[in-house]
Design a protein around this motif. Structure first.
Motif, mmCIF file in Angstrom:
data_model
loop_
_atom_site.group_PDB
_atom_site.id
_atom_site.type_symbol
_atom_site.label_atom_id
_atom_site.label_comp_id
_atom_site.label_asym_id
_atom_site.label_seq_id
_atom_site.Cartn_x
_atom_site.Cartn_y
_atom_site.Cartn_z
ATOM 1 N N ILE A 171 -18.690 54.900 56.066
ATOM 2 C CA ILE A 171 -17.497 55.180 55.261
ATOM 3 C C ILE A 171 -17.531 56.629 54.776
ATOM 4 C CG2 ILE A 171 -16.285 54.616 53.113
ATOM 5 C CD1 ILE A 171 -17.261 51.694 53.558
ATOM 6 N N LYS A 172 -18.707 57.092 54.360
ATOM 7 C CA LYS A 172 -18.845 58.473 53.896
ATOM 8 C C LYS A 172 -18.553 59.464 55.016
ATOM 9 C CE LYS A 172 -19.962 61.822 51.145
ATOM 10 N NZ LYS A 172 -18.817 62.457 50.524
ATOM 11 N N LEU A 210 -11.970 62.972 57.242
ATOM 12 C CA LEU A 210 -10.618 63.080 56.695
ATOM 13 C C LEU A 210 -10.483 64.324 55.826
ATOM 14 C CD1 LEU A 210 -9.909 59.349 55.733
ATOM 15 C CD2 LEU A 210 -8.961 60.630 57.664
ATOM 16 N N ARG A 211 -11.497 64.606 55.022
ATOM 17 C CA ARG A 211 -11.464 65.809 54.183
ATOM 18 C C ARG A 211 -11.419 67.067 55.050
ATOM 19 N NH1 ARG A 211 -12.285 65.129 48.762
ATOM 20 N NH2 ARG A 211 -13.277 63.185 48.141
ATOM 21 N N ALA A 212 -12.209 67.090 56.114
ATOM 22 C CA ALA A 212 -12.233 68.256 56.999
ATOM 23 C C ALA A 212 -10.879 68.463 57.670
ATOM 24 C CB ALA A 212 -13.330 68.096 58.042
ATOM 25 N N LEU A 258 -8.286 64.879 50.183
ATOM 26 C CA LEU A 258 -7.809 63.609 50.733
ATOM 27 C C LEU A 258 -6.351 63.423 50.359
ATOM 28 C CD1 LEU A 258 -10.728 61.124 49.908
ATOM 29 C CD2 LEU A 258 -10.172 62.131 52.099
ATOM 30 N N THR A 259 -5.537 63.071 51.332
ATOM 31 C CA THR A 259 -4.147 62.742 51.044
ATOM 32 C C THR A 259 -4.108 61.329 50.460
ATOM 33 O OG1 THR A 259 -3.746 61.763 53.208
ATOM 34 C CG2 THR A 259 -3.369 64.154 53.003
ATOM 35 N N GLU A 260 -2.968 60.931 49.962
ATOM 36 C CA GLU A 260 -2.833 59.568 49.426
ATOM 37 C C GLU A 260 -3.095 58.535 50.521
ATOM 38 O OE1 GLU A 260 -2.582 58.566 46.254
ATOM 39 O OE2 GLU A 260 -2.849 60.687 45.821
ATOM 40 N N ARG A 261 -2.633 58.813 51.721
ATOM 41 C CA ARG A 261 -2.868 57.903 52.842
ATOM 42 C C ARG A 261 -4.366 57.803 53.147
ATOM 43 N NH1 ARG A 261 -3.577 58.160 58.390
ATOM 44 N NH2 ARG A 261 -2.731 56.372 59.528
ATOM 45 N N LYS A 263 -6.813 58.274 51.071
ATOM 46 C CA LYS A 263 -7.447 57.505 49.996
ATOM 47 C C LYS A 263 -7.246 56.011 50.220
ATOM 48 C CE LYS A 263 -6.943 61.084 46.495
ATOM 49 N NZ LYS A 263 -6.276 61.467 45.250
ATOM 50 N N ARG A 264 -6.044 55.621 50.650
ATOM 51 C CA ARG A 264 -5.792 54.203 50.925
ATOM 52 C C ARG A 264 -6.681 53.702 52.062
ATOM 53 N NH1 ARG A 264 -0.394 55.745 50.316
ATOM 54 N NH2 ARG A 264 -0.088 55.677 52.564
ATOM 55 N N LEU A 265 -6.854 54.512 53.106
ATOM 56 C CA LEU A 265 -7.691 54.123 54.230
ATOM 57 C C LEU A 265 -9.155 53.974 53.818
ATOM 58 C CD1 LEU A 265 -6.182 56.418 57.012
ATOM 59 C CD2 LEU A 265 -5.959 53.938 56.830
ATOM 60 N N VAL A 266 -9.649 54.919 53.029
ATOM 61 C CA VAL A 266 -11.040 54.856 52.578
ATOM 62 C C VAL A 266 -11.228 53.654 51.655
ATOM 63 C CG1 VAL A 266 -12.833 56.037 51.239
ATOM 64 C CG2 VAL A 266 -11.466 57.319 52.885
ATOM 65 N N HIS A 267 -10.274 53.428 50.748
ATOM 66 C CA HIS A 267 -10.381 52.287 49.837
ATOM 67 C C HIS A 267 -10.318 50.960 50.594
ATOM 68 C CE1 HIS A 267 -10.809 54.000 45.898
ATOM 69 N NE2 HIS A 267 -9.858 54.872 46.156
ATOM 70 N N ALA A 268 -9.554 50.907 51.669
ATOM 71 C CA ALA A 268 -9.515 49.683 52.478
ATOM 72 C C ALA A 268 -10.887 49.405 53.090
ATOM 73 C CB ALA A 268 -8.453 49.802 53.569
#
Length: 111
Positions: free
Chosen positions: A60-61, A67-69, A75-78, A80-85
């Motif tokens: 996950i990390k 995504l950050r790169a 991180l965009t809102e999308r 963040k949602r993907l990582v939280h999922a």
């Protein structure tokens, strides 16, 4: 000496700011890792289960870092949602492993 002290305080403040800027995604990751470690200490997780769960957290990390790169360090809102999922799935895996019948080294059966 004063310059060194001022430099150290500035470095500590910068590190604290960087950690808070990464926000709840990293806080959740840290919480998950602490839960895994607590599971091993209590005997609810075997070392093998813990290793697999930690591998999942590392995956996950890596995904979050990709995504950050891709978005200039943010991180965009999308995103963040993907990582939280993925963290939700990891949370379910930790809960499932902690509550199965397989016990760790000290064989505790804590309710």
């Amino acid at each position: 000496m004063r310059t060194l002290t001022a430099f150290l305080f500035a470095g500590a403040a910068l590190a604290a700011t960087a950690a808070s800027a990464q926000g709840p995604v990293n806080a959740r990751q840290l919480n998950q890792e602490r839960r895994i470690d607590a599971g091993v200490r209590s005997g609810k997780l075997t070392h093998r289960e813990a290793a697999r769960l930690k591998d999942q957290q590392a995956s996950i990390k890596r995904y979050e870092d990709q995504l950050r790169a891709a978005h200039g360090g943010h991180l965009t809102e999308r995103d963040k949602r993907l990582v939280h999922a993925r963290q939700d799935a990891a949370n379910a895996a930790i809960l499932k492993k902690k509550n199965n019948r397989v016990r760790g080294r000290n064989h505790l059966k804590i309710g």
